[in-house]
Design a protein around this motif. Sequence first.
Motif, PDB file in Angstrom:
ATOM      1  N   LEU A 151       0.808  -1.219   0.000  1.00 19.46           N
ATOM      2  CA  LEU A 151       0.000   0.000   0.000  1.00 19.46           C
ATOM      3  C   LEU A 151       0.842   1.271   0.000  1.00 19.46           C
ATOM      4  O   LEU A 151       0.302   2.370   0.067  1.00 19.46           O
ATOM      5  CB  LEU A 151      -0.953   0.004   1.202  1.00 19.46           C
ATOM      6  N   HIS A 152       2.168   1.136  -0.009  1.00 20.09           N
ATOM      7  CA  HIS A 152       3.086   2.259  -0.210  1.00 20.09           C
ATOM      8  C   HIS A 152       2.979   3.329   0.885  1.00 20.09           C
ATOM      9  O   HIS A 152       2.888   4.528   0.596  1.00 20.09           O
ATOM     10  CB  HIS A 152       2.856   2.901  -1.586  1.00 20.09           C
ATOM     11  N   HIS A 153       2.990   2.887   2.132  1.00 22.31           N
ATOM     12  CA  HIS A 153       3.002   3.862   3.226  1.00 22.31           C
ATOM     13  C   HIS A 153       3.808   3.322   4.398  1.00 22.31           C
ATOM     14  O   HIS A 153       4.066   2.121   4.500  1.00 22.31           O
ATOM     15  CB  HIS A 153       1.577   4.220   3.685  1.00 22.31           C
TER      16      HIS A 153
ATOM     17  N   LYS B 270       7.489   3.617  -3.840  1.00 19.84           N
ATOM     18  CA  LYS B 270       6.872   2.340  -4.156  1.00 19.84           C
ATOM     19  C   LYS B 270       7.470   1.200  -3.344  1.00 19.84           C
ATOM     20  O   LYS B 270       8.673   1.013  -3.297  1.00 19.84           O
ATOM     21  CB  LYS B 270       7.022   2.042  -5.652  1.00 19.84           C
ATOM     22  N   THR B 271       6.598   0.476  -2.651  1.00 15.14           N
ATOM     23  CA  THR B 271       6.908  -0.765  -1.958  1.00 15.14           C
ATOM     24  C   THR B 271       7.897  -0.571  -0.800  1.00 15.14           C
ATOM     25  O   THR B 271       9.051  -1.021  -0.864  1.00 15.14           O
ATOM     26  CB  THR B 271       7.451  -1.832  -2.941  1.00 15.14           C
TER      27      THR B 271
ATOM     28  N   GLN C  61      11.483  -0.599  -2.104  1.00 17.50           N
ATOM     29  CA  GLN C  61      11.919  -1.716  -2.930  1.00 17.50           C
ATOM     30  C   GLN C  61      11.760  -1.476  -4.427  1.00 17.50           C
ATOM     31  O   GLN C  61      12.627  -1.843  -5.227  1.00 17.50           O
ATOM     32  CB  GLN C  61      11.130  -2.954  -2.514  1.00 17.50           C
ATOM     33  N   ASP C  62      10.656  -0.862  -4.838  1.00 17.31           N
ATOM     34  CA  ASP C  62      10.389  -0.737  -6.272  1.00 17.31           C
ATOM     35  C   ASP C  62      10.603   0.659  -6.833  1.00 17.31           C
ATOM     36  O   ASP C  62      10.451   0.866  -8.037  1.00 17.31           O
ATOM     37  CB  ASP C  62       8.975  -1.214  -6.586  1.00 17.31           C
ATOM     38  N   SER C  63      10.942   1.622  -5.982  1.00 13.73           N
ATOM     39  CA  SER C  63      11.353   2.921  -6.526  1.00 13.73           C
ATOM     40  C   SER C  63      12.836   3.160  -6.261  1.00 13.73           C
ATOM     41  O   SER C  63      13.351   4.236  -6.548  1.00 13.73           O
ATOM     42  CB  SER C  63      10.507   4.062  -5.962  1.00 13.73           C
TER      43      SER C  63
END
Length: 340
Positions: free
Chosen positions: A134-136, A157-158, A176-178
Amino acid sequence: MSVSVNLSFLRQPWLLAGLLLTVPLAGYGQPAAPAPAPGAAPILVLNSLDADVSVIDPVSWREVRRLPTGKEPHHLYLTPDEKSVIVANAGADSLTFIDPRTAEIQRTIRGILDPYHLRFSPDMKWLVTAGNRLHHVDLYRWDGKDITLAKRIPTGKTPSHIWIDSKSTTAYITMQDSDELVAVDLASQQLKWRVKTGALPADVYGTADDRLVMVGLTGSDSVEVFDVSDGPARPVRKIKTGLGAHAFRAAADKRFVYVSNRVANTISKLDLQSLQVVDTYLAPGGPDCMEILAGGKLLLTTSRWAKKLTVIDLETKQVVRQVKVGKSPHGVWTLDHAPR
Protein backbone atom coordinates in the motif's frame (compact mmCIF):
# COMPACT_ATOMS: atom_id res chain seq x y z
CA MET A 1 -8.49 -18.69 -1.08
CA SER A 2 -6.29 -16.46 -3.21
CA VAL A 3 -2.92 -15.40 -1.86
CA SER A 4 -1.31 -12.07 -2.70
CA VAL A 5 2.42 -12.51 -3.23
CA ASN A 6 4.88 -9.73 -3.92
CA LEU A 7 7.01 -10.97 -6.83
CA SER A 8 8.49 -7.63 -7.78
CA PHE A 9 11.99 -8.97 -7.25
CA LEU A 10 11.49 -10.94 -10.48
CA ARG A 11 11.88 -7.78 -12.54
CA GLN A 12 15.56 -8.76 -12.68
CA PRO A 13 15.83 -11.75 -15.11
CA TRP A 14 18.93 -13.20 -13.46
CA LEU A 15 17.06 -13.27 -10.13
CA LEU A 16 14.46 -15.59 -11.64
CA ALA A 17 17.20 -17.73 -13.10
CA GLY A 18 18.89 -17.97 -9.72
CA LEU A 19 15.62 -19.05 -8.15
CA LEU A 20 15.03 -21.79 -10.68
CA LEU A 21 18.58 -23.09 -10.48
CA THR A 22 18.60 -23.32 -6.70
CA VAL A 23 18.96 -26.94 -5.57
CA PRO A 24 18.03 -27.42 -1.91
CA LEU A 25 19.48 -30.16 0.26
CA ALA A 26 17.41 -33.29 0.65
CA GLY A 27 14.63 -33.12 3.23
CA TYR A 28 14.84 -35.13 6.42
CA GLY A 29 11.19 -36.14 6.71
CA GLN A 30 11.32 -36.05 10.49
CA PRO A 31 8.13 -36.90 12.42
CA ALA A 32 6.61 -34.59 15.00
CA ALA A 33 8.50 -34.45 18.29
CA PRO A 34 7.55 -33.67 21.90
CA ALA A 35 7.31 -30.08 23.08
CA PRO A 36 10.57 -28.19 23.68
CA ALA A 37 12.54 -29.19 26.76
CA PRO A 38 11.91 -27.09 29.89
CA GLY A 39 13.91 -23.87 29.74
CA ALA A 40 14.62 -24.09 25.99
CA ALA A 41 12.84 -21.29 24.14
CA PRO A 42 11.23 -22.46 20.90
CA ILE A 43 12.39 -21.27 17.49
CA LEU A 44 9.71 -19.54 15.42
CA VAL A 45 9.73 -19.61 11.61
CA LEU A 46 7.16 -17.60 9.62
CA ASN A 47 5.73 -19.49 6.64
CA SER A 48 4.62 -16.63 4.40
CA LEU A 49 2.58 -18.70 1.92
CA ASP A 50 1.02 -20.99 4.53
CA ALA A 51 -0.23 -18.20 6.81
CA ASP A 52 1.24 -19.87 9.87
CA VAL A 53 4.28 -20.21 12.11
CA SER A 54 6.41 -23.32 12.51
CA VAL A 55 7.38 -23.98 16.14
CA ILE A 56 10.70 -25.80 16.29
CA ASP A 57 12.13 -27.59 19.31
CA PRO A 58 15.80 -26.47 19.59
CA VAL A 59 16.74 -29.73 21.34
CA SER A 60 15.36 -32.32 18.91
CA TRP A 61 15.44 -29.91 15.95
CA ARG A 62 11.96 -30.91 14.85
CA GLU A 63 8.85 -28.96 14.02
CA VAL A 64 6.45 -29.66 16.88
CA ARG A 65 3.38 -27.72 15.73
CA ARG A 66 2.01 -24.88 13.59
CA LEU A 67 0.38 -21.68 14.80
CA PRO A 68 -2.21 -20.08 12.48
CA THR A 69 -1.68 -16.35 11.97
CA GLY A 70 -3.06 -14.48 8.97
CA LYS A 71 -2.17 -14.17 5.30
CA GLU A 72 1.47 -13.41 4.54
CA PRO A 73 3.31 -13.38 7.86
CA HIS A 74 6.72 -12.00 6.90
CA HIS A 75 8.50 -10.44 9.89
CA LEU A 76 8.33 -10.43 13.68
CA TYR A 77 9.62 -8.36 16.58
CA LEU A 78 9.81 -8.67 20.38
CA THR A 79 7.76 -6.25 22.47
CA PRO A 80 9.74 -3.98 24.83
CA ASP A 81 8.58 -5.93 27.92
CA GLU A 82 9.77 -9.19 26.26
CA LYS A 83 6.43 -10.84 27.04
CA SER A 84 5.29 -11.13 23.42
CA VAL A 85 6.72 -11.49 19.97
CA ILE A 86 4.62 -9.73 17.34
CA VAL A 87 4.08 -11.38 13.95
CA ALA A 88 3.10 -8.93 11.20
CA ASN A 89 0.55 -10.44 8.79
CA ALA A 90 0.71 -8.20 5.73
CA GLY A 91 -2.09 -9.80 3.73
CA ALA A 92 -4.43 -10.10 6.72
CA ASP A 93 -3.93 -6.54 8.02
CA SER A 94 -3.25 -7.86 11.50
CA LEU A 95 -0.66 -8.43 14.23
CA THR A 96 -0.46 -11.75 16.09
CA PHE A 97 1.06 -11.73 19.60
CA ILE A 98 2.83 -14.96 20.61
CA ASP A 99 4.37 -15.94 23.95
CA PRO A 100 8.10 -16.29 23.16
CA ARG A 101 8.59 -18.91 25.89
CA THR A 102 5.61 -21.20 25.32
CA ALA A 103 4.80 -20.44 21.67
CA GLU A 104 1.13 -19.90 22.51
CA ILE A 105 -0.94 -17.28 20.72
CA GLN A 106 -1.91 -14.50 23.14
CA ARG A 107 -4.05 -12.17 21.03
CA THR A 108 -4.56 -10.65 17.58
CA ILE A 109 -4.89 -6.96 16.70
CA ARG A 110 -6.79 -6.35 13.48
CA GLY A 111 -7.12 -3.27 11.31
CA ILE A 112 -3.35 -2.74 10.99
CA LEU A 113 -3.04 -1.95 7.28
CA ASP A 114 -0.44 -4.00 5.44
CA PRO A 115 2.19 -4.56 8.16
CA TYR A 116 5.03 -6.09 6.12
CA HIS A 117 8.01 -5.08 8.27
CA LEU A 118 8.02 -3.69 11.81
CA ARG A 119 10.42 -2.31 14.40
CA PHE A 120 10.25 -0.69 17.83
CA SER A 121 12.32 2.40 18.50
CA PRO A 122 15.10 1.90 21.10
CA ASP A 123 13.28 4.20 23.53
CA MET A 124 10.28 1.84 23.22
CA LYS A 125 7.83 4.66 22.44
CA TRP A 126 7.26 3.99 18.75
CA LEU A 127 6.28 1.00 16.65
CA VAL A 128 6.96 1.63 12.96
CA THR A 129 5.47 -0.56 10.22
CA ALA A 130 6.13 -0.60 6.47
CA GLY A 131 3.11 -1.07 4.20
CA ASN A 132 4.71 -3.01 1.36
CA ARG A 133 1.73 -3.27 -0.99
CA LEU A 134 0.00 0.00 0.00
CA HIS A 135 3.09 2.26 -0.21
CA HIS A 136 3.00 3.86 3.23
CA VAL A 137 4.82 3.90 6.56
CA ASP A 138 2.77 3.93 9.77
CA LEU A 139 3.94 5.41 13.08
CA TYR A 140 2.21 3.92 16.12
CA ARG A 141 2.54 5.06 19.73
CA TRP A 142 3.14 2.24 22.21
CA ASP A 143 1.88 2.56 25.79
CA GLY A 144 3.25 -0.74 27.04
CA LYS A 145 0.23 -2.77 25.95
CA ASP A 146 -1.60 -1.25 23.00
CA ILE A 147 -0.68 0.72 19.88
CA THR A 148 -2.31 3.87 18.55
CA LEU A 149 -1.79 5.17 15.03
CA ALA A 150 -0.15 8.60 15.16
CA LYS A 151 0.64 9.19 11.49
CA ARG A 152 0.42 7.45 8.12
CA ILE A 153 3.09 8.71 5.74
CA PRO A 154 2.83 8.09 1.97
CA THR A 155 6.17 6.98 0.58
CA GLY A 156 7.79 5.66 -2.58
CA LYS A 157 6.87 2.34 -4.16
CA THR A 158 6.91 -0.76 -1.96
CA PRO A 159 8.32 0.17 1.46
CA SER A 160 10.41 -2.80 2.54
CA HIS A 161 12.59 -2.75 5.68
CA ILE A 162 13.08 -0.38 8.61
CA TRP A 163 16.01 0.71 10.76
CA ILE A 164 15.76 3.21 13.65
CA ASP A 165 18.80 5.05 15.01
CA SER A 166 20.02 4.56 18.58
CA LYS A 167 18.60 7.91 19.74
CA SER A 168 15.09 7.05 18.48
CA THR A 169 15.01 10.17 16.32
CA THR A 170 15.06 8.83 12.75
CA ALA A 171 13.57 5.82 10.98
CA TYR A 172 15.24 4.74 7.73
CA ILE A 173 13.07 2.79 5.28
CA THR A 174 13.97 1.22 1.94
CA MET A 175 11.66 1.57 -1.07
CA GLN A 176 11.92 -1.72 -2.93
CA ASP A 177 10.39 -0.74 -6.27
CA SER A 178 11.35 2.92 -6.53
CA ASP A 179 14.98 2.18 -5.50
CA GLU A 180 15.15 4.69 -2.66
CA LEU A 181 16.12 5.12 0.97
CA VAL A 182 13.94 7.54 2.92
CA ALA A 183 14.29 9.04 6.39
CA VAL A 184 11.39 9.86 8.70
CA ASP A 185 11.74 12.20 11.68
CA LEU A 186 9.87 10.51 14.55
CA ALA A 187 9.35 13.67 16.62
CA SER A 188 7.72 15.67 13.82
CA GLN A 189 6.38 12.58 12.00
CA GLN A 190 7.57 14.07 8.71
CA LEU A 191 9.64 12.79 5.82
CA LYS A 192 13.15 14.29 6.15
CA TRP A 193 14.74 13.24 2.87
CA ARG A 194 14.88 10.58 0.17
CA VAL A 195 17.87 9.39 -1.87
CA LYS A 196 18.33 6.94 -4.72
CA THR A 197 19.83 3.51 -4.11
CA GLY A 198 20.85 0.58 -6.26
CA ALA A 199 18.37 -2.00 -7.54
CA LEU A 200 15.72 -3.46 -5.25
CA PRO A 201 16.86 -2.23 -1.81
CA ALA A 202 15.74 -4.63 0.92
CA ASP A 203 17.02 -4.82 4.49
CA VAL A 204 18.70 -1.82 6.11
CA TYR A 205 21.22 -1.80 8.98
CA GLY A 206 22.83 1.06 10.90
CA THR A 207 26.15 1.14 12.72
CA ALA A 208 26.18 1.68 16.48
CA ASP A 209 27.51 5.23 16.15
CA ASP A 210 24.59 6.17 13.85
CA ARG A 211 27.04 7.35 11.19
CA LEU A 212 26.56 4.71 8.52
CA VAL A 213 23.50 2.94 7.13
CA MET A 214 23.84 -0.17 4.96
CA VAL A 215 21.30 -1.34 2.40
CA GLY A 216 21.11 -4.82 0.88
CA LEU A 217 20.59 -4.58 -2.89
CA THR A 218 18.56 -7.66 -3.78
CA GLY A 219 18.52 -6.61 -7.43
CA SER A 220 22.31 -6.57 -7.45
CA ASP A 221 25.24 -8.31 -5.75
CA SER A 222 26.22 -5.68 -3.20
CA VAL A 223 25.57 -3.85 0.03
CA GLU A 224 25.40 -0.08 -0.46
CA VAL A 225 26.83 2.05 2.37
CA PHE A 226 25.53 5.55 3.12
CA ASP A 227 26.85 8.25 5.45
CA VAL A 228 23.84 9.69 7.32
CA SER A 229 25.76 11.69 9.92
CA ASP A 230 25.08 15.09 8.35
CA GLY A 231 22.02 15.81 6.26
CA PRO A 232 20.62 13.52 3.54
CA ALA A 233 22.30 10.16 3.05
CA ARG A 234 25.48 10.27 1.00
CA PRO A 235 26.68 7.06 -0.75
CA VAL A 236 30.23 6.19 0.28
CA ARG A 237 30.83 2.60 -0.80
CA LYS A 238 29.45 -0.58 -2.35
CA ILE A 239 30.55 -3.89 -0.85
CA LYS A 240 30.23 -6.86 -3.18
CA THR A 241 28.72 -9.77 -1.25
CA GLY A 242 26.78 -11.98 -3.68
CA LEU A 243 23.78 -12.00 -6.00
CA GLY A 244 20.56 -11.07 -4.23
CA ALA A 245 22.10 -9.34 -1.20
CA HIS A 246 19.14 -9.15 1.13
CA ALA A 247 19.03 -9.34 4.96
CA PHE A 248 21.34 -8.41 7.86
CA ARG A 249 22.02 -10.00 11.25
CA ALA A 250 24.52 -8.51 13.68
CA ALA A 251 27.10 -10.75 15.32
CA ALA A 252 27.34 -10.72 19.11
CA ASP A 253 30.78 -9.09 19.10
CA LYS A 254 29.52 -5.72 17.76
CA ARG A 255 32.18 -5.76 15.04
CA PHE A 256 30.69 -8.01 12.37
CA VAL A 257 27.37 -8.29 10.56
CA TYR A 258 26.09 -11.13 8.39
CA VAL A 259 24.41 -10.60 5.00
CA SER A 260 22.26 -13.22 3.27
CA ASN A 261 22.70 -13.39 -0.50
CA ARG A 262 19.45 -14.99 -1.61
CA VAL A 263 20.38 -15.83 -5.22
CA ALA A 264 24.03 -16.68 -4.63
CA ASN A 265 23.01 -19.12 -1.85
CA THR A 266 25.65 -17.68 0.45
CA ILE A 267 25.98 -15.64 3.63
CA SER A 268 28.72 -13.00 3.86
CA LYS A 269 30.42 -11.83 7.03
CA LEU A 270 31.19 -8.09 6.94
CA ASP A 271 33.73 -6.29 9.08
CA LEU A 272 32.11 -3.05 10.23
CA GLN A 273 35.51 -1.41 10.71
CA SER A 274 37.07 -2.17 7.34
CA LEU A 275 33.75 -2.46 5.46
CA GLN A 276 34.99 -5.60 3.74
CA VAL A 277 33.79 -9.18 3.39
CA VAL A 278 35.96 -11.35 5.64
CA ASP A 279 34.21 -14.72 5.28
CA THR A 280 31.56 -16.54 3.23
CA TYR A 281 29.29 -19.45 4.16
CA LEU A 282 27.30 -21.68 1.82
CA ALA A 283 23.56 -21.51 2.55
CA PRO A 284 21.41 -23.53 0.11
CA GLY A 285 17.81 -22.84 -0.84
CA GLY A 286 17.70 -19.04 -1.01
CA PRO A 287 18.81 -17.74 2.42
CA ASP A 288 16.65 -14.93 3.77
CA CYS A 289 16.23 -13.85 7.40
CA MET A 290 18.77 -14.98 10.00
CA GLU A 291 19.13 -15.59 13.72
CA ILE A 292 22.16 -16.47 15.84
CA LEU A 293 21.67 -18.72 18.85
CA ALA A 294 22.98 -17.82 22.29
CA GLY A 295 26.68 -18.64 22.45
CA GLY A 296 27.24 -17.34 18.94
CA LYS A 297 28.13 -20.68 17.36
CA LEU A 298 25.05 -21.54 15.30
CA LEU A 299 23.43 -19.33 12.66
CA LEU A 300 19.87 -20.04 11.55
CA THR A 301 18.57 -18.92 8.18
CA THR A 302 15.28 -19.49 6.42
CA SER A 303 15.80 -21.19 3.06
CA ARG A 304 13.06 -19.39 1.16
CA TRP A 305 12.84 -21.65 -1.88
CA ALA A 306 13.51 -24.98 -0.14
CA LYS A 307 10.87 -24.81 2.64
CA LYS A 308 13.60 -25.42 5.22
CA LEU A 309 15.27 -23.82 8.21
CA THR A 310 19.01 -24.17 7.65
CA VAL A 311 21.46 -24.37 10.57
CA ILE A 312 25.08 -23.35 9.96
CA ASP A 313 28.01 -23.93 12.32
CA LEU A 314 29.93 -20.64 12.18
CA GLU A 315 33.16 -22.28 13.37
CA THR A 316 33.28 -25.14 10.87
CA LYS A 317 31.35 -23.21 8.18
CA GLN A 318 29.23 -26.30 7.55
CA VAL A 319 25.49 -26.78 7.20
CA VAL A 320 24.84 -29.09 10.14
CA ARG A 321 21.11 -29.66 9.59
CA GLN A 322 17.97 -28.54 7.82
CA VAL A 323 14.50 -28.64 9.36
CA LYS A 324 11.45 -28.93 7.14
CA VAL A 325 9.00 -26.07 7.63
CA GLY A 326 6.24 -24.47 5.51
CA LYS A 327 6.00 -22.65 2.20
CA SER A 328 8.22 -19.63 1.62
CA PRO A 329 9.73 -19.40 5.14
CA HIS A 330 10.72 -15.82 5.91
CA GLY A 331 11.24 -14.48 9.43
CA VAL A 332 13.05 -16.58 12.06
CA TRP A 333 13.45 -15.75 15.74
CA THR A 334 14.04 -17.22 19.20
CA LEU A 335 14.29 -15.71 22.66
CA ASP A 336 17.55 -17.62 23.18
CA HIS A 337 19.48 -15.53 20.67
CA ALA A 338 22.96 -14.04 20.83
CA PRO A 339 23.14 -10.34 21.80
CA ARG A 340 22.36 -7.98 18.93
